[in-house]
Design an enzyme around this catalytic site. Structure first.
Site, PDB file in Angstrom:
ATOM      1  N   HIS A 181     158.077  76.787  82.242  1.00 43.71           N
ATOM      2  CA  HIS A 181     158.806  76.402  81.028  1.00 43.71           C
ATOM      3  C   HIS A 181     158.240  77.064  79.773  1.00 43.71           C
ATOM      4  O   HIS A 181     158.842  76.969  78.700  1.00 43.71           O
ATOM      5  CB  HIS A 181     158.840  74.871  80.871  1.00 43.71           C
ATOM      6  CG  HIS A 181     157.550  74.258  80.453  1.00 43.71           C
ATOM      7  ND1 HIS A 181     156.633  73.748  81.341  1.00 43.71           N
ATOM      8  CD2 HIS A 181     157.015  74.054  79.221  1.00 43.71           C
ATOM      9  CE1 HIS A 181     155.603  73.255  80.681  1.00 43.71           C
ATOM     10  NE2 HIS A 181     155.802  73.433  79.399  1.00 43.71           N
ATOM     11  N   GLU A 202     139.466  83.438  72.350  1.00 43.87           N
ATOM     12  CA  GLU A 202     139.630  82.614  71.144  1.00 43.87           C
ATOM     13  C   GLU A 202     138.884  81.289  71.280  1.00 43.87           C
ATOM     14  O   GLU A 202     138.725  80.752  72.378  1.00 43.87           O
ATOM     15  CB  GLU A 202     141.120  82.350  70.905  1.00 43.87           C
ATOM     16  CG  GLU A 202     141.438  81.545  69.653  1.00 43.87           C
ATOM     17  CD  GLU A 202     141.028  82.252  68.367  1.00 43.87           C
ATOM     18  OE1 GLU A 202     139.806  82.234  68.059  1.00 43.87           O
ATOM     19  OE2 GLU A 202     141.907  82.811  67.685  1.00 43.87           O
ATOM     20  N   ASP A 204     138.218  79.261  67.715  1.00 49.75           N
ATOM     21  CA  ASP A 204     138.726  78.651  66.490  1.00 49.75           C
ATOM     22  C   ASP A 204     139.768  79.595  65.893  1.00 49.75           C
ATOM     23  O   ASP A 204     139.442  80.707  65.483  1.00 49.75           O
ATOM     24  CB  ASP A 204     137.572  78.427  65.508  1.00 49.75           C
ATOM     25  CG  ASP A 204     137.979  77.640  64.267  1.00 49.75           C
ATOM     26  OD1 ASP A 204     139.183  77.614  63.960  1.00 49.75           O
ATOM     27  OD2 ASP A 204     137.094  77.067  63.605  1.00 49.75           O
ATOM     28  N   THR A 207     139.203  81.369  62.332  1.00 53.97           N
ATOM     29  CA  THR A 207     138.163  82.352  62.043  1.00 53.97           C
ATOM     30  C   THR A 207     138.174  83.484  63.063  1.00 53.97           C
ATOM     31  O   THR A 207     138.588  83.311  64.206  1.00 53.97           O
ATOM     32  CB  THR A 207     136.768  81.697  62.058  1.00 53.97           C
ATOM     33  OG1 THR A 207     136.550  81.091  63.346  1.00 53.97           O
ATOM     34  CG2 THR A 207     136.665  80.622  60.986  1.00 53.97           C
ATOM     35  N   ASP A 210     134.490  84.134  65.780  1.00 48.13           N
ATOM     36  CA  ASP A 210     134.061  82.741  65.828  1.00 48.13           C
ATOM     37  C   ASP A 210     132.541  82.682  65.905  1.00 48.13           C
ATOM     38  O   ASP A 210     131.924  83.429  66.667  1.00 48.13           O
ATOM     39  CB  ASP A 210     134.650  82.038  67.049  1.00 48.13           C
ATOM     40  CG  ASP A 210     136.164  81.944  66.978  1.00 48.13           C
ATOM     41  OD1 ASP A 210     136.690  81.819  65.858  1.00 48.13           O
ATOM     42  OD2 ASP A 210     136.813  82.002  68.037  1.00 48.13           O
ATOM     43  N   ASP A 249     157.266  74.717  88.469  1.00 46.11           N
ATOM     44  CA  ASP A 249     157.038  75.044  87.060  1.00 46.11           C
ATOM     45  C   ASP A 249     155.787  75.907  86.945  1.00 46.11           C
ATOM     46  O   ASP A 249     154.716  75.446  86.536  1.00 46.11           O
ATOM     47  CB  ASP A 249     156.901  73.750  86.255  1.00 46.11           C
ATOM     48  CG  ASP A 249     156.820  73.994  84.753  1.00 46.11           C
ATOM     49  OD1 ASP A 249     157.087  75.133  84.327  1.00 46.11           O
ATOM     50  OD2 ASP A 249     156.490  73.043  84.013  1.00 46.11           O
ATOM     51  N   SER A 346     150.899  73.040  77.132  1.00 47.86           N
ATOM     52  CA  SER A 346     151.655  73.377  78.332  1.00 47.86           C
ATOM     53  C   SER A 346     151.215  74.725  78.877  1.00 47.86           C
ATOM     54  O   SER A 346     150.942  75.660  78.124  1.00 47.86           O
ATOM     55  CB  SER A 346     153.153  73.426  78.009  1.00 47.86           C
ATOM     56  OG  SER A 346     153.677  72.133  77.855  1.00 47.86           O
TER      57      SER A 346
END
EC number: 3.4.21.-
Length: 400
Positions: A181, A202, A204, A207, A210, A249, A346
């Site tokens: 989905h 990643e 944060d 910034t 990080d 899904d 999700s």
């Protein structure tokens, strides 16, 4: 002082003695018996650190991540007081395949990591280890936790507006696993948003790079995050976006280019062997993401929660009032008040740590599918796509 702290203190004392190449003595070729390395299933040998380039080079890296410090301390298997020089006396448990001549001290991605093709899944010597729709009631992760977590970035048609609407997990150097989905839904159709790129490394979103300050006051920064455009999305053929059951899904996202692994970008392991058929009932698992918090605002920092897996029959009883029919390709977890996955998480992984070769290896047991609205209702677990039911499908879709 704890044994681990003593061991690392000893290793720390020798850092200043290392410059350029480490000089080896004849005694460095001696093995002091077999052992089990910290990050490998193969047998290892207790040898002088100067005979183990992998650990000798790591000893020279500054600053070290907490995981690197722990690896060094736990790898020590003794001291050889017969030889001169503190460096030469240190004994470490070294995988047989990693013994040999000392290489340059500059850390770079291994050849195996850098050149791995898209149709190759990494072994558990590479995937699933740590150098920590929807997270509700979560706590902050550390800078190094769950390096396989990615953000899916969407672009609105005829606009330069980008948003993070879903999560996912890196499977290898070219593919991300997410929910179906996240690639096809009524919400995406209505918003006009199209999957554009994947963000890796990643922590944060406010910034870049990080950084975090350790208890000793030392400030450590991760490399800048990486955005890679999507080459194509692959949705399971049997997934029906408008179905109330939301079976199948699951989807794969192929990146436009290969990504090299680092401490901050690393794949999670797919279930293998006995884990494929395991429903993990009563297991405690981790979920992480940047989704909605209890304030109904997306979290800038990667959050994590711990959830317990339900018996599928009990979960079915809860969702039968919505005319949902669950099957063995799905699983349920959570149900604690105020602790749940929520909008934006999700497609993220439901992660289970399994002790493998003397260390915890994280496997992706499920993919976040759906849950109640509002999130975090007591007694209502979230529903996840059970990854083990789709291993063959995943492998069939991988291309070089």
């Amino acid at each position: 002082m704890a044994s681990t702290e003593r061991n690392f203190l000893l290793l720390s004392l020798v850092v200043s003695a290392l410059s350029g190449l480490v000089h080896r003595s004849d005694a460095a070729e001696i093995s002091f018996g077999s052992c089990t390395p910290q990050q490998s299933d193969e047998r290892g040998q207790c040898v002088h650190i100067t005979s183990c380039p992998y650990l000798a080079n790591l000893l020279m890296v500054e600053p070290k991540t907490p995981a690197q410090r722990i690896l060094l301390s736990k790898s020590q298997c003794g001291l050889d007081n017969r030889v001169e020089g503190l460096v030469n006396r240190i004994l470490v448990c070294c995988p047989q395949s990693m013994r040999g001549n000392i290489m340059d001290s500059e850390p770079t991605p291994s050849t195996r990591d850098a050149l791995q093709q898209g149709d190759v899944l990494p072994g558990n010597d590479v995937c699933g280890f740590l150098f920590a729709d929807r997270i509700f009631g979560g706590t902050n992760t550390t800078l190094w936790e769950f390096p396989w977590m990615v953000l899916l970035q969407y672009k609105k048609l005829f606009s330069e507006t980008y948003t993070f609407n879903c999560g996912g997990a890196l499977l290898n150097s070219r593919y991300v696993l997410t929910a179906g989905h996240c690639l096809a839904s009524r919400e995406l159709d209505k918003s006009g948003a199209v999957l554009h790129s994947v963000r890796l490394g990643e922590w944060d979103t406010r910034t870049d790079p990080d950084c975090t300050t350790q208890m000793n006051g030392q400030r450590i920064c991760a490399p800048k995050h990486i955005d890679i455009e999507v080459e194509k999305g692959i949705i399971h053929e049997m997934y029906a976006p408008n179905s109330v059951d939301q079976r199948n899904d699951i989807a794969l996202v192929r990146l436009k280019r290969i990504v090299s692994y680092t401490d901050y970008v690393r794949p999670i392991c797919l279930p293998t062997d006995g884990l494929v058929q395991n429903n993990f009932v009563d297991y405690g698992m981790d979920v992480a993401g940047w989704g909605l918090t209890e304030n109904m605002q997306p979290s800038a920092i990667k959050l994590k929660i711990t959830v317990n897996v339900w018996n599928l029959t009990s979960c079915q009883e809860k969702y039968s009032s919505f005319k949902v029919k669950l099957d063995d390709s799905q699983m349920c977890a959570g149900g604690q008040l105020g602790v749940d996955t929520c909008g934006g998480d999700s497609g993220g992984p439901l992660m289970v740590p399994i002790s493998t070769g003397g260390r915890d290896v994280f496997y992706i047991a499920g993919v976040t599918s759906y849950g109640t609205k509002p999130c975090g209702l007591k007694g209502w677990p979230g529903v996840y796509t059970r990854t083990g039911a789709f291993i063959d499908w995943i492998k069939q879709k991988l291309e070089p």
